[in-house]
Design an enzyme around this catalytic site. Sequence first.
Site, PDB file in Angstrom:
ATOM      1  N   VAL A  78       0.856  -1.189   0.000  1.00 47.07           N
ATOM      2  CA  VAL A  78       0.000   0.000   0.000  1.00 47.07           C
ATOM      3  C   VAL A  78       0.890   1.236   0.000  1.00 47.07           C
ATOM      4  O   VAL A  78       1.794   1.366   0.836  1.00 47.07           O
ATOM      5  CB  VAL A  78      -0.928   0.022   1.240  1.00 47.07           C
ATOM      6  CG1 VAL A  78      -1.684   1.345   1.319  1.00 47.07           C
ATOM      7  CG2 VAL A  78      -1.911  -1.144   1.201  1.00 47.07           C
ATOM      8  N   ALA A 123       4.474   4.154   2.954  1.00 45.12           N
ATOM      9  CA  ALA A 123       4.027   2.890   2.361  1.00 45.12           C
ATOM     10  C   ALA A 123       4.198   1.778   3.376  1.00 45.12           C
ATOM     11  O   ALA A 123       4.822   1.970   4.422  1.00 45.12           O
ATOM     12  CB  ALA A 123       4.844   2.571   1.119  1.00 45.12           C
ATOM     13  N   LYS A 124       3.629   0.664   3.096  1.00 40.98           N
ATOM     14  CA  LYS A 124       3.876  -0.543   3.894  1.00 40.98           C
ATOM     15  C   LYS A 124       3.529  -1.734   3.035  1.00 40.98           C
ATOM     16  O   LYS A 124       2.714  -1.627   2.105  1.00 40.98           O
ATOM     17  CB  LYS A 124       2.985  -0.545   5.150  1.00 40.98           C
ATOM     18  CG  LYS A 124       3.565  -1.339   6.290  1.00 40.98           C
ATOM     19  CD  LYS A 124       4.641  -0.541   7.031  1.00 40.98           C
ATOM     20  CE  LYS A 124       5.309  -1.340   8.102  1.00 40.98           C
ATOM     21  NZ  LYS A 124       6.228  -0.498   8.895  1.00 40.98           N
ATOM     22  N   GLY A 125       4.115  -2.880   3.351  1.00 37.21           N
ATOM     23  CA  GLY A 125       3.807  -4.077   2.587  1.00 37.21           C
ATOM     24  C   GLY A 125       3.849  -5.295   3.462  1.00 37.21           C
ATOM     25  O   GLY A 125       4.364  -5.248   4.588  1.00 37.21           O
TER      26      GLY A 125
END
Length: 434
Positions: A78, A123-125
Amino acid sequence: MADILLPTNEIVHPDKDRFLHEENPFEAMMVRFDRAAVLLDLEPGIYKVLRAPEKQIIVSIPVMMDSGEVEVFTGIRVLHNTSRGPAKGGIRFDLNVSLDEVKALAAWMTWKCAVVNIPFGGAKGGVICDPLNMSVHELERVTRRYTTGIFATLGPDSDVPAPDVNTNERVMAWLMDTYSMRVGHTVNAVTTGKPVAMGGSLGRREATGRGCMMVTKEALAHLGMQVKGTTVAVQGFGNVGSIAAELLQAEGCKIVAISDRTGGWANRNGIDVLDAMAYVQKNTTLEGYGKGDPISNEDILTLDVDVLLPAALENVITTKNAAKVKAKIVCEGANGPTTPGADAVLDKNGAFVIPDILANAGGVTVSYFEWVQNRGGYYWSEKVVNERLNDIMVNSFAEVLKLSTQHKVNMRTASYMLAISRVSTVHKLRGIYA
Ligand code: NAD
């Protein structure tokens, strides 16, 4: 049920009824975001833009397991906001990864980067998997296929991952290699948290704990307290907690309690942090350490100390125990250790909370330094890294404190106000592209 209530003494966005479970990370983040947005009188258009993540990618990751069977994992990335620069944020491998959590953590990264004014978005994943029960080869295949799945978003100018829960510098090395193979040349600035041998920054491993030490010293000075002899309890004795404890001790603080997932140890005469770190190095955990009285992970939070440093998990200070917290300063080494309901209780009791998006921003700050060094092809000494980190942490603390005093709000609300105003200013300057 107490934890579902919002504090009543703060302005709350009219849409408040949708906040039902404050331990849900997305809702906990939005409570803080909305409070700051109301105080900033944020324009409705910008409010809508900042609430919505820019991009949400979900990929299926087929992987040949060592057994010869094919397993299909789900991967998420995201990008919350990239108005101030490339998206920045870690990748976690965990069974509990969900889109809601990744969205919250991505937004958190936007605010964290903005608070310390580094030119990144958030962001992050994550990949939904059980990394502790996978072989190194399976993890490598998951990493490479996930990297391929989200390849379109990755790049030093667009999206720069880092390690997070259950990922490490080895995973970042695989990610960097996969990306580099696809573009045909080595691109080490596509990720941070890499091994130093391939462009990682000196000082990155210690940066989050070091940043916690720096802002704790600023808080002590603000409250007119001496560093020497300050008593500190640290929950979580991993990367962040152990380094913060070690550095605070080196500054003259007395670390009177430490804990990890196996429980903790309290000693009013002080714990020798280097000795405890050596014990963990040898034995993996603090179990059996024995140099003090055993203490539970609940009780460590309510010890009579000057500084409490939660550096393990989310949602450990809630409306159920906040009233019992006696520390004068709470330095949030972990992400989201305090629920929104607990914020109000801590405020009422006069605790000075250094919020996560400020307190633990040392890590992303040195990640930024790593990216700068990779792009410049010129590497800094650890001394330079630490001096520049100190400048950023001390200045950011001062800026948040100033806003907090001006607006008569706590440090958390002030840090969100600072972050949101920085991001919204850029949105206004850039305009809405049509
Ligand atoms: P880590 O895995 O190195 O250490 C975590 C520590 O917490 C370990 O000592 C573990 O035993 C302990 N722990 C686990 N469950 C526990 C429990 N139930 N009670 C008490 N202790 C428990 O992780 P870390 O990198 O130190 O991260 C800790 C926190 O800091 C996380 O919230 C993370 O998101 C946050 N954080 C880390 C960084 C970083 O650079 N490492 C940056 C920003 C924020």
